[in-house]
Design an enzyme around this catalytic site. Structure first.
Site, short mmCIF file in Angstrom:
data_model
loop_
_atom_site.label_atom_id
_atom_site.label_comp_id
_atom_site.label_asym_id
_atom_site.label_seq_id
_atom_site.Cartn_x
_atom_site.Cartn_y
_atom_site.Cartn_z
N SER A 21 0.87 -1.17 0.00
CA SER A 21 0.00 0.00 0.00
C SER A 21 0.91 1.22 0.00
O SER A 21 1.67 1.43 0.93
CB SER A 21 -0.87 -0.03 1.26
N LYS A 62 -1.13 -0.92 -4.37
CA LYS A 62 -2.34 -0.14 -4.06
C LYS A 62 -1.93 1.32 -3.91
O LYS A 62 -0.98 1.64 -3.19
CB LYS A 62 -2.92 -0.69 -2.76
N LEU A 63 -2.61 2.19 -4.63
CA LEU A 63 -2.33 3.63 -4.59
C LEU A 63 -3.41 4.33 -3.79
O LEU A 63 -4.60 4.07 -4.00
CB LEU A 63 -2.34 4.21 -6.01
N LYS A 64 -3.01 5.22 -2.90
CA LYS A 64 -4.00 6.00 -2.17
C LYS A 64 -4.47 7.13 -3.07
O LYS A 64 -3.64 7.82 -3.70
CB LYS A 64 -3.38 6.57 -0.89
N ASP A 102 -7.16 3.02 -3.15
CA ASP A 102 -7.86 3.08 -1.86
C ASP A 102 -8.14 4.55 -1.55
O ASP A 102 -7.21 5.35 -1.41
CB ASP A 102 -6.98 2.45 -0.76
N GLU A 159 -10.95 0.49 -3.43
CA GLU A 159 -11.19 0.25 -2.00
C GLU A 159 -11.85 1.46 -1.32
O GLU A 159 -11.37 2.59 -1.46
CB GLU A 159 -9.84 -0.07 -1.33
N ASP A 184 -13.40 -1.82 3.19
CA ASP A 184 -12.44 -1.93 4.30
C ASP A 184 -13.15 -1.38 5.55
O ASP A 184 -13.77 -2.13 6.32
CB ASP A 184 -11.18 -1.13 3.92
N LYS A 211 -9.32 -7.06 8.06
CA LYS A 211 -8.28 -6.71 9.03
C LYS A 211 -8.72 -7.37 10.32
O LYS A 211 -9.82 -7.07 10.82
CB LYS A 211 -8.16 -5.20 9.20
N GLY A 256 -3.88 -4.18 6.29
CA GLY A 256 -2.86 -3.87 7.29
C GLY A 256 -3.15 -2.53 7.93
O GLY A 256 -3.91 -1.71 7.38
N LEU A 276 -0.32 -0.76 9.30
CA LEU A 276 1.07 -0.39 9.57
C LEU A 276 1.56 -1.08 10.85
O LEU A 276 2.21 -0.46 11.69
CB LEU A 276 1.21 1.14 9.71
O1 OSB Z 1 -6.98 1.86 4.46
O2 OSB Z 1 -5.90 0.06 4.28
C1 OSB Z 1 -6.02 1.19 4.78
C2 OSB Z 1 -2.98 1.98 6.92
C3 OSB Z 1 -3.57 2.55 8.02
C4 OSB Z 1 -4.93 2.71 8.03
C5 OSB Z 1 -5.72 2.29 6.95
C6 OSB Z 1 -5.11 1.69 5.85
C7 OSB Z 1 -3.73 1.57 5.82
C8 OSB Z 1 -3.01 1.05 4.68
C9 OSB Z 1 -1.62 0.49 4.91
O3 OSB Z 1 -3.41 1.10 3.55
C10 OSB Z 1 -1.61 -0.99 5.03
C11 OSB Z 1 -0.28 -1.46 5.57
O4 OSB Z 1 0.71 -1.34 4.84
O5 OSB Z 1 -0.23 -1.93 6.72
MG MG Z 2 -8.12 0.66 3.15
#
Ligand code: OSB
Ligand code: MG
Length: 368
Positions: free
Chosen positions: A135, A161-163, A188, A213, A238, A262, A290, A292
């Site tokens: 991500s 995955k691109l934010k 996402d 997402e 999510d 998650k 995840g 983080l």
């Molecule tokens: O939306 O998936 C998410 C991290 C923190 C809170 C929400 C998200 C995320 C990530 C990172 O996208 C996922 C990771 O690398 O642990």
């Molecule tokens: Mg997400």
């Protein structure tokens, strides 16, 4: 099994990268670690709630108060014959899945060590390694984004995955797709759009994304179902999925084609397995998300992702991407986009107490 002592150690750990999403920028994590002691063994978990409620509602302060006043005293007050009994005792408390997950997950780890079994086997896992992607937070420029995606694909990650957020979507996806015509790409939005912006999201249909997402509100199901009718790309939920009941609602309503599971967001391993089972019953794939995590939560997620329905690459990338130094002694490193499941009983990881002592910012104990 009887638990004699529960210790919470709160640590602060700097991230190796600046993680920007539509809801904010993160440069470090405040991580509550839970250590349960009983039968001469220890079990571990971490909390993924944040200081401020920007992802879901839960906060570190709220969770610590609940653990100290209710969940940990309850855990210490009687013997437990299995994780199901513990989950049933926590169930009357509403919501607060991440706080409950801390207790449930540490219990599973201790329980599996007590039974001398690896966690994945007790959960019903069928894989010894799980496919993983990464991500990527919002980058400074299009050029930098394309470069960063290239680096991750080069490392063997199976999906990037691109934010995205309004104003940072079509151009970035288009640039990345042009540079990597064959890559598995996803986006996402972390709830940055409304149904009124469906056109911007439909514009992403031409880039063959695996899924989009959480485009809409963090607790919404119905608008996502409306949006899905306007998109060819599957929606992946999510934030909206905090239980197997919501997974069933979302899938029955046509609000999602894919679910990001998650473990901590849904209250622990038992509920995560139910979400997985619901998705399978609808013929839908899941993948492991995840938050983080440090090695503690990451190891739990890896074990949980060994179930048969986790066919899409997860966000459970190498711990060394996130941390200069992790709180566990073991390395959790993916190779060729596959993350091996740690060996040993329980989650198979151990705490680096010297390091934890150096980054500790608080904590408390119950019992002992
Ligand atoms: O939306 O998936 C998410 C991290 C923190 C809170 C929400 C998200 C995320 C990530 C990172 O996208 C996922 C990771 O690398 O642990
Ligand atoms: Mg997400």
């Amino acid at each position: 099994m009887r638990i004699d002592e529960a210790e919470v150690v709160i640590v602060e750990l700097p991230l190796k990268f600046r993680f920007e999403t539509s809801f904010g920028v993160q440069t470090s994590r405040i991580v509550p670690l839970l250590i349960l002691r009983g039968e001469g063994l220890e079990g571990y978990s971490e909390g993924v709630m944040t200081p401020l409620p920007r992802y879901r509602e839960e906060t570190v302060a709220g969770a610590m108060d609940l653990l100290q006043r209710a969940f940990l005293p309850l855990l210490l007050e009687r013997e437990w014959g299995n994780p199901e009994q513990l989950a049933a005792a926590l169930a009357p408390y509403r919501g607060n899945q991440m706080a409950k997950a801390m207790v449930e997950m540490a219990f599973w780890d201790l329980w599996a060590r007590y039974l001398e079994e690896p966690l994945w086997r007790l959960l019903g896992g069928v894989r010894r390694q799980i496919p993983v992607g990464v991500s990527l937070g919002v980058q400074d420029s299009l050029e930098r984004t394309v470069e960063a995606v290239g680096e991750q694909l080069e490392r063997g990650y199976r999906r990037v995955k691109l934010k995205i957020k309004p104003g940072w979507d079509v151009q970035v996806v288009s640039a990345v797709r042009q540079a990597f015509p064959e890559a598995h790409l996803t986006v996402d939005a972390n709830s940055a759009y409304t149904l009124a912006q469906a056109r911007s999201l439909a514009a992403l249909d031409e880039f063959s994304l695996d899924y989009i997402e959480q485009p809409l509100e963090y607790d919404d199901i119905l608008d996502h179902a409306e949006l899905q009718k306007k998109l060819r790309t599957p929606i992946c939920l999510d934030e909206s999925i905090t239980s197997s009941r919501h997974a069933r609602l979302a899938l029955a309503a046509g609000a999602a084609g894919v679910i990001n599971v998650k473990v901590a967001r849904v209250g622990g391993h038992l509920e995560a397995r139910r979400v997985h089972d619901v998705a399978l019953s609808f013929g839908r794939p899941v993948w492991m998300g995840g938050m983080l995590e440090t090695g503690v939560g990451r190891a739990h997620n890896i074990h949980a992702a060994t179930l048969p329905g986790y066919t899409l690459p997860g966000d459970t990338s190498s711990a060394s991407r996130y941390w200069e130094k992790d709180v566990i002694n073991e390395a959790l490193e993916a190779e060729d986009g596959l993350m091996p499941v740690p060996e040993g009983n329980g989650t198979g990881v151990s705490l680096d107490w010297d390091f934890i002592g150096k980054i500790r910012i608080g904590g408390f104990s119950v019992g002992g």
